[in-house]
Every structure is written in C-alpha cells, then in structure tokens.
Write a protein that holds these residues in place. Structure first.
Motif, PDB file in Angstrom:
ATOM      1  N   ARG A  46       4.108  11.861   0.429  1.00  0.00           N
ATOM      2  CA  ARG A  46       3.176  12.967   0.690  1.00  0.00           C
ATOM      3  C   ARG A  46       1.852  12.721  -0.041  1.00  0.00           C
ATOM      4  NH1 ARG A  46       4.038  17.923   2.607  1.00  0.00           N
ATOM      5  NH2 ARG A  46       6.292  17.749   2.335  1.00  0.00           N
ATOM      6  N   GLY A  47       0.741  12.877   0.675  1.00  0.00           N
ATOM      7  CA  GLY A  47      -0.582  12.722   0.095  1.00  0.00           C
ATOM      8  C   GLY A  47      -1.034  11.278  -0.061  1.00  0.00           C
ATOM      9  N   GLU A  48      -0.274  10.344   0.490  1.00  0.00           N
ATOM     10  CA  GLU A  48      -0.563   8.921   0.344  1.00  0.00           C
ATOM     11  C   GLU A  48      -0.921   8.348   1.714  1.00  0.00           C
ATOM     12  OE1 GLU A  48       1.841   5.622  -2.141  1.00  0.00           O
ATOM     13  OE2 GLU A  48       2.997   6.476  -0.485  1.00  0.00           O
ATOM     14  N   THR A  49      -1.883   7.432   1.760  1.00  0.00           N
ATOM     15  CA  THR A  49      -2.179   6.762   3.021  1.00  0.00           C
ATOM     16  C   THR A  49      -1.198   5.611   3.218  1.00  0.00           C
ATOM     17  OG1 THR A  49      -3.693   5.096   2.128  1.00  0.00           O
ATOM     18  CG2 THR A  49      -4.645   7.270   2.713  1.00  0.00           C
ATOM     19  N   VAL A  54       1.577   0.698   1.091  1.00  0.00           N
ATOM     20  CA  VAL A  54       1.922  -0.719   1.145  1.00  0.00           C
ATOM     21  C   VAL A  54       1.504  -1.423  -0.154  1.00  0.00           C
ATOM     22  CG1 VAL A  54      -0.088  -1.797   2.282  1.00  0.00           C
ATOM     23  CG2 VAL A  54       2.211  -2.568   2.813  1.00  0.00           C
ATOM     24  N   ARG A  55       0.407  -1.004  -0.739  1.00  0.00           N
ATOM     25  CA  ARG A  55       0.007  -1.570  -2.043  1.00  0.00           C
ATOM     26  C   ARG A  55       1.014  -1.164  -3.124  1.00  0.00           C
ATOM     27  NH1 ARG A  55      -5.187   0.409  -0.335  1.00  0.00           N
ATOM     28  NH2 ARG A  55      -6.476  -1.303   0.377  1.00  0.00           N
ATOM     29  N   ARG A  56       1.434   0.107  -3.128  1.00  0.00           N
ATOM     30  CA  ARG A  56       2.413   0.589  -4.102  1.00  0.00           C
ATOM     31  C   ARG A  56       3.729  -0.159  -3.961  1.00  0.00           C
ATOM     32  NH1 ARG A  56       6.289   3.771  -3.084  1.00  0.00           N
ATOM     33  NH2 ARG A  56       5.313   4.774  -1.276  1.00  0.00           N
ATOM     34  N   GLU A  57       4.198  -0.326  -2.721  1.00  0.00           N
ATOM     35  CA  GLU A  57       5.470  -1.023  -2.497  1.00  0.00           C
ATOM     36  C   GLU A  57       5.385  -2.478  -2.954  1.00  0.00           C
ATOM     37  OE1 GLU A  57       8.307   0.254  -1.755  1.00  0.00           O
ATOM     38  OE2 GLU A  57       7.744   2.233  -1.044  1.00  0.00           O
ATOM     39  N   ASP A  85      15.615  11.375  12.892  1.00  0.00           N
ATOM     40  CA  ASP A  85      14.171  11.553  12.847  1.00  0.00           C
ATOM     41  C   ASP A  85      13.531  10.363  13.541  1.00  0.00           C
ATOM     42  OD1 ASP A  85      14.618  13.759  11.230  1.00  0.00           O
ATOM     43  OD2 ASP A  85      14.370  12.617   9.385  1.00  0.00           O
ATOM     44  N   GLU A  86      12.410  10.591  14.169  1.00  0.00           N
ATOM     45  CA  GLU A  86      11.668   9.474  14.747  1.00  0.00           C
ATOM     46  C   GLU A  86      10.848   8.832  13.648  1.00  0.00           C
ATOM     47  OE1 GLU A  86      10.263   9.461  18.547  1.00  0.00           O
ATOM     48  OE2 GLU A  86      11.898  10.682  19.303  1.00  0.00           O
ATOM     49  N   ARG A  87      10.488   7.584  13.852  1.00  0.00           N
ATOM     50  CA  ARG A  87       9.780   6.803  12.843  1.00  0.00           C
ATOM     51  C   ARG A  87       8.442   6.329  13.376  1.00  0.00           C
ATOM     52  NH1 ARG A  87      13.236   6.927   8.203  1.00  0.00           N
ATOM     53  NH2 ARG A  87      15.182   7.646   9.129  1.00  0.00           N
ATOM     54  N   VAL A  88       7.472   6.297  12.490  1.00  0.00           N
ATOM     55  CA  VAL A  88       6.188   5.673  12.783  1.00  0.00           C
ATOM     56  C   VAL A  88       5.951   4.680  11.653  1.00  0.00           C
ATOM     57  CG1 VAL A  88       3.696   5.978  13.001  1.00  0.00           C
ATOM     58  CG2 VAL A  88       5.247   7.612  14.051  1.00  0.00           C
ATOM     59  N   ASP A  89       5.909   3.411  12.016  1.00  0.00           N
ATOM     60  CA  ASP A  89       5.801   2.334  11.044  1.00  0.00           C
ATOM     61  C   ASP A  89       4.433   1.673  11.145  1.00  0.00           C
ATOM     62  OD1 ASP A  89       8.502   2.764  10.353  1.00  0.00           O
ATOM     63  OD2 ASP A  89       9.178   1.403  11.927  1.00  0.00           O
ATOM     64  N   PHE A  90       3.822   1.441   9.990  1.00  0.00           N
ATOM     65  CA  PHE A  90       2.525   0.785   9.904  1.00  0.00           C
ATOM     66  C   PHE A  90       2.758  -0.609   9.337  1.00  0.00           C
ATOM     67  CE2 PHE A  90       1.935   5.333   9.431  1.00  0.00           C
ATOM     68  CZ  PHE A  90       0.982   5.593  10.401  1.00  0.00           C
TER      69      PHE A  90
END
Length: 151
Positions: A46-49, A54-57, A85-90
């Motif tokens: 929440r609140g993260e782009t 991806v940088r955090r991971e 739940d459906e997924r949206v992956d970047f």
C-alpha cells in the motif's frame, strides 16, 4: 449486490547479463516450490509504486542497490474459474546494479542461477516463463489464464 473482486499487484525483476537471466529456485513458500522464478519479486505494498516495490524486493531478496528498472510489460492473470483474486504483474529488467546478487532469504530461495534465455531450466513458474519468452518482443500487455488468451 455483487461484491467486487480484488486485484493483487506484484513487481518482478529479471536481472540480465548478456544473454542470461538470473533466476531463483523457490522453496517453502507454498506456491510453485521447486520452480525457477525471477530472482526478485513480490507484492506491491500500500502506498508504493511498482517501481519502488521492485527496488525494495531487489534489496530485500538479493542485497542489490542502484537498480534503475526498465519497464517491460504488464500481465493480467487469473486461474480460470477458480475463486482467487486476480493479479496484475509489472515486469521489469535491469542490466546494471550495485552489489553482487546473493540469497538473503534462504528459507524461500534454494538457489540462484544465471541461465541462458534460450535454454531456461525446467520447470519455470508458468506465467513467468511466458514473461521471459516475451522479453524483447515489444509486448506491453499480456494475459495469462483467461479463455481466449492474448488480446
């Protein structure tokens, strides 16, 4: 009244070195254990782009900093008629970073391996295999698990 479904966002990072990609072997996660997957990936908080995620991971899972991720495409996925739940992956790639990739979550990652993009190990998480095969095609939007497949 019909309740709305939930869309769960996640970010994936494919580290590239020449014609190779760094993959991790999943273990003890309860999802696709024993499959090869992106070296760093996880839910967008929440609140993260998606970029921040991806940088955090990459930092949490591999100890890497200085990543400037290149956006590749978005994937919308489901598992047919299953009530999930459906997924949206970047999906992102990076060819430069600071540090040497190392396993920082040994309870979830059994191994890291540089793999040729044209000779991937088996098995790879199915939707990530589709993403890997789509790198460099110019695709911007992918679907996985829907009847009728791609747009």
């Amino acid at each position: 009244m019909t309740s709305r479904f939930v869309v769960v966002p996640a970010s994936y990072l494919f580290l590239l070195r020449g014609d190779e990609v760094l993959l991790q072997l999943r273990q003890n996660t309860g999802y696709m254990d024993g499959h090869w997957a992106a070296a760093a990936a996880g839910h967008v908080e929440r609140g993260e782009t998606a970029y921040d995620a991806v940088r955090r991971e990459a930092l949490e899972e591999l100890g890497l900093t200085g990543i400037e991720p290149d956006f590749e495409f978005t994937m919308q996925r489901t598992r047919g008629g299953e009530p999930i739940d459906e997924r949206v992956d970047f999906f992102f790639t990076a060819r430069a970073w600071s540090g040497e990739p190392r396993i920082l979550e040994p309870d979830k990652c059994a191994a890291l391996r540089w793999c040729r993009l044209d000779a991937l190990p088996d098995p790879v998480v199915p939707h990530e295999l589709m993403a890997l095969r789509s790198l460099g095609t110019g695709a911007r939007y992918l679907t996985h698990g829907f009847e009728g497949g791609q747009r």
